[in-house]
Design a protein around this motif. Structure first.
Motif, PDB file in Angstrom:
ATOM      1  N   PHE A 100       0.849  -1.194   0.000  1.00 53.65           N
ATOM      2  CA  PHE A 100       0.000   0.000   0.000  1.00 53.65           C
ATOM      3  C   PHE A 100       0.881   1.240   0.000  1.00 53.65           C
ATOM      4  CE2 PHE A 100       0.710  -1.378   4.324  1.00 53.65           C
ATOM      5  CZ  PHE A 100       1.026  -0.215   5.013  1.00 53.65           C
ATOM      6  N   SER A 101       0.272   2.391  -0.295  1.00 54.34           N
ATOM      7  CA  SER A 101       1.011   3.649  -0.346  1.00 54.34           C
ATOM      8  C   SER A 101       0.508   4.608   0.717  1.00 54.34           C
ATOM      9  CB  SER A 101       0.850   4.301  -1.726  1.00 54.34           C
ATOM     10  OG  SER A 101       1.464   3.502  -2.712  1.00 54.34           O
ATOM     11  N   LEU A 102       1.472   5.254   1.388  1.00 53.57           N
ATOM     12  CA  LEU A 102       1.159   6.255   2.399  1.00 53.57           C
ATOM     13  C   LEU A 102       1.414   7.644   1.838  1.00 53.57           C
ATOM     14  CD1 LEU A 102       2.828   4.594   5.516  1.00 53.57           C
ATOM     15  CD2 LEU A 102       0.375   4.762   5.016  1.00 53.57           C
ATOM     16  N   CYS A 103       0.559   8.590   2.213  1.00 58.95           N
ATOM     17  CA  CYS A 103       0.665   9.972   1.760  1.00 58.95           C
ATOM     18  C   CYS A 103       1.905  10.636   2.346  1.00 58.95           C
ATOM     19  CB  CYS A 103      -0.587  10.736   2.189  1.00 58.95           C
ATOM     20  SG  CYS A 103      -0.547  12.497   1.793  1.00 58.95           S
ATOM     21  N   ARG A 104       2.621  11.381   1.508  1.00 65.27           N
ATOM     22  CA  ARG A 104       3.745  12.201   1.963  1.00 65.27           C
ATOM     23  C   ARG A 104       3.449  13.674   1.791  1.00 65.27           C
ATOM     24  NH1 ARG A 104       9.417  12.383  -0.033  1.00 65.27           N
ATOM     25  NH2 ARG A 104       8.631  11.824  -2.064  1.00 65.27           N
ATOM     26  N   CYS A 105       2.512  14.030   0.926  1.00 65.54           N
ATOM     27  CA  CYS A 105       2.275  15.441   0.613  1.00 65.54           C
ATOM     28  C   CYS A 105       1.344  16.127   1.599  1.00 65.54           C
ATOM     29  CB  CYS A 105       1.721  15.589  -0.804  1.00 65.54           C
ATOM     30  SG  CYS A 105      -0.015  15.100  -1.003  1.00 65.54           S
ATOM     31  N   GLY A 106       0.550  15.348   2.319  1.00 58.40           N
ATOM     32  CA  GLY A 106      -0.382  15.910   3.281  1.00 58.40           C
ATOM     33  C   GLY A 106      -1.722  16.309   2.699  1.00 58.40           C
ATOM     34  N   ALA A 107      -1.935  16.119   1.406  1.00 56.57           N
ATOM     35  CA  ALA A 107      -3.159  16.572   0.757  1.00 56.57           C
ATOM     36  C   ALA A 107      -4.148  15.456   0.440  1.00 56.57           C
ATOM     37  CB  ALA A 107      -2.815  17.328  -0.527  1.00 56.57           C
ATOM     38  N   SER A 108      -3.814  14.219   0.733  1.00 53.27           N
ATOM     39  CA  SER A 108      -4.696  13.099   0.423  1.00 53.27           C
ATOM     40  C   SER A 108      -6.033  13.237   1.142  1.00 53.27           C
ATOM     41  CB  SER A 108      -4.040  11.781   0.841  1.00 53.27           C
ATOM     42  OG  SER A 108      -4.945  10.694   0.672  1.00 53.27           O
ATOM     43  N   ASN A 131      -7.675  10.608   1.753  1.00 52.12           N
ATOM     44  CA  ASN A 131      -7.807   9.273   2.325  1.00 52.12           C
ATOM     45  C   ASN A 131      -6.630   8.975   3.267  1.00 52.12           C
ATOM     46  OD1 ASN A 131      -8.952   6.715   2.669  1.00 52.12           O
ATOM     47  ND2 ASN A 131      -7.738   5.837   1.014  1.00 52.12           N
ATOM     48  N   LYS A 132      -6.209   9.984   4.040  1.00 54.62           N
ATOM     49  CA  LYS A 132      -5.063   9.814   4.938  1.00 54.62           C
ATOM     50  C   LYS A 132      -5.287   8.661   5.899  1.00 54.62           C
ATOM     51  CE  LYS A 132      -3.842  14.681   4.954  1.00 54.62           C
ATOM     52  NZ  LYS A 132      -4.846  15.697   4.991  1.00 54.62           N
ATOM     53  N   ASP A 170      -3.864   8.995  -2.214  1.00 46.80           N
ATOM     54  CA  ASP A 170      -4.931   8.901  -3.210  1.00 46.80           C
ATOM     55  C   ASP A 170      -4.530   9.549  -4.539  1.00 46.80           C
ATOM     56  OD1 ASP A 170      -5.114  11.616  -2.734  1.00 46.80           O
ATOM     57  OD2 ASP A 170      -7.185  11.575  -2.016  1.00 46.80           O
ATOM     58  N   GLY A 171      -3.253   9.889  -4.674  1.00 48.64           N
ATOM     59  CA  GLY A 171      -2.752  10.476  -5.921  1.00 48.64           C
ATOM     60  C   GLY A 171      -2.853  11.988  -5.983  1.00 48.64           C
ATOM     61  N   THR A 172      -3.352  12.634  -4.934  1.00 45.52           N
ATOM     62  CA  THR A 172      -3.522  14.091  -4.938  1.00 45.52           C
ATOM     63  C   THR A 172      -2.196  14.824  -5.115  1.00 45.52           C
ATOM     64  OG1 THR A 172      -5.491  13.912  -3.554  1.00 45.52           O
ATOM     65  CG2 THR A 172      -4.421  16.052  -3.610  1.00 45.52           C
ATOM     66  N   HIS A 173      -1.081  14.191  -4.739  1.00 51.15           N
ATOM     67  CA  HIS A 173       0.228  14.839  -4.869  1.00 51.15           C
ATOM     68  C   HIS A 173       0.479  15.329  -6.292  1.00 51.15           C
ATOM     69  CE1 HIS A 173       0.944  10.506  -5.601  1.00 51.15           C
ATOM     70  NE2 HIS A 173       1.753  10.944  -6.542  1.00 51.15           N
ATOM     71  N   LYS A 174      -0.111  14.648  -7.255  1.00 46.93           N
ATOM     72  CA  LYS A 174       0.079  15.044  -8.655  1.00 46.93           C
ATOM     73  C   LYS A 174      -0.574  16.386  -8.946  1.00 46.93           C
ATOM     74  CE  LYS A 174       0.032  10.218  -9.968  1.00 46.93           C
ATOM     75  NZ  LYS A 174      -0.820   9.144 -10.491  1.00 46.93           N
ATOM     76  N   SER A 175      -1.760  16.632  -8.395  1.00 49.61           N
ATOM     77  CA  SER A 175      -2.485  17.873  -8.697  1.00 49.61           C
ATOM     78  C   SER A 175      -2.043  19.053  -7.837  1.00 49.61           C
ATOM     79  CB  SER A 175      -3.993  17.659  -8.557  1.00 49.61           C
ATOM     80  OG  SER A 175      -4.337  17.330  -7.231  1.00 49.61           O
ATOM     81  N   VAL A 176      -1.382  18.792  -6.702  1.00 48.10           N
ATOM     82  CA  VAL A 176      -0.929  19.900  -5.853  1.00 48.10           C
ATOM     83  C   VAL A 176       0.533  20.256  -6.109  1.00 48.10           C
ATOM     84  CG1 VAL A 176      -2.618  19.417  -4.052  1.00 48.10           C
ATOM     85  CG2 VAL A 176      -0.338  18.432  -3.866  1.00 48.10           C
ATOM     86  N   GLY A 177       1.181  19.545  -7.010  1.00 43.90           N
ATOM     87  CA  GLY A 177       2.556  19.864  -7.378  1.00 43.90           C
ATOM     88  C   GLY A 177       3.592  19.488  -6.333  1.00 43.90           C
ATOM     89  N   PHE A 178       3.314  18.454  -5.557  1.00 47.96           N
ATOM     90  CA  PHE A 178       4.259  18.013  -4.537  1.00 47.96           C
ATOM     91  C   PHE A 178       5.565  17.583  -5.189  1.00 47.96           C
ATOM     92  CE2 PHE A 178       6.014  14.514  -1.905  1.00 47.96           C
ATOM     93  CZ  PHE A 178       6.273  15.222  -0.744  1.00 47.96           C
ATOM     94  N   GLU A 179       6.684  18.079  -4.653  1.00 43.95           N
ATOM     95  CA  GLU A 179       7.999  17.707  -5.173  1.00 43.95           C
ATOM     96  C   GLU A 179       8.920  17.317  -4.034  1.00 43.95           C
ATOM     97  OE1 GLU A 179       9.734  20.630  -7.711  1.00 43.95           O
ATOM     98  OE2 GLU A 179       7.985  20.746  -9.012  1.00 43.95           O
ATOM     99  N   SER A 180       9.457  16.131  -4.105  1.00 40.01           N
ATOM    100  CA  SER A 180      10.452  15.642  -3.156  1.00 40.01           C
ATOM    101  C   SER A 180      11.041  14.368  -3.728  1.00 40.01           C
ATOM    102  CB  SER A 180       9.817  15.358  -1.790  1.00 40.01           C
ATOM    103  OG  SER A 180      10.780  14.852  -0.897  1.00 40.01           O
ATOM    104  N   ALA A 181      12.344  14.346  -3.854  1.00 43.74           N
ATOM    105  CA  ALA A 181      13.014  13.178  -4.411  1.00 43.74           C
ATOM    106  C   ALA A 181      14.313  12.914  -3.641  1.00 43.74           C
ATOM    107  CB  ALA A 181      13.280  13.371  -5.896  1.00 43.74           C
TER     108      ALA A 181
END
Length: 71
Positions: A39-47, A49-50, A54-65
């Motif tokens: 499973f995947s856990l949210c890192r961006c804080g915008a999900s 479904n915390k 839920d893939g929201t990181h794509k629409s909020v422009g979350f960047e971290s690598a």
């Protein structure tokens, strides 16, 4: 041969933390979250479904690598 008892957490670029393996995920009160073996856990804080992604990181422009330090 992979160790079936080992849990792996992968930090996805600009996305979630992917957890693979048998692990208990509990809330602050010790209650178990239901989840699959991967499973995947949210890192961006915008999900919505915390604590799960839920893939929201794509629409909020979350960047971290981040990268692990190589000795």
């Amino acid at each position: 041969m992979p160790d079936e008892n080992k849990v792996t957490i992968k930090v996805n670029d600009n996305g979630s933390l992917r957890v693979t393996g048998q692990v208990d995920l509990v809330d602050a009160e010790g209650n178990l979250f239901e989840h699959k073996d991967s499973f995947s856990l949210c890192r961006c804080g915008a999900s919505g479904n915390k604590p799960f992604c839920d893939g929201t990181h794509k629409s909020v422009g979350f960047e971290s690598a981040p990268r692990a330090n190589q000795a």
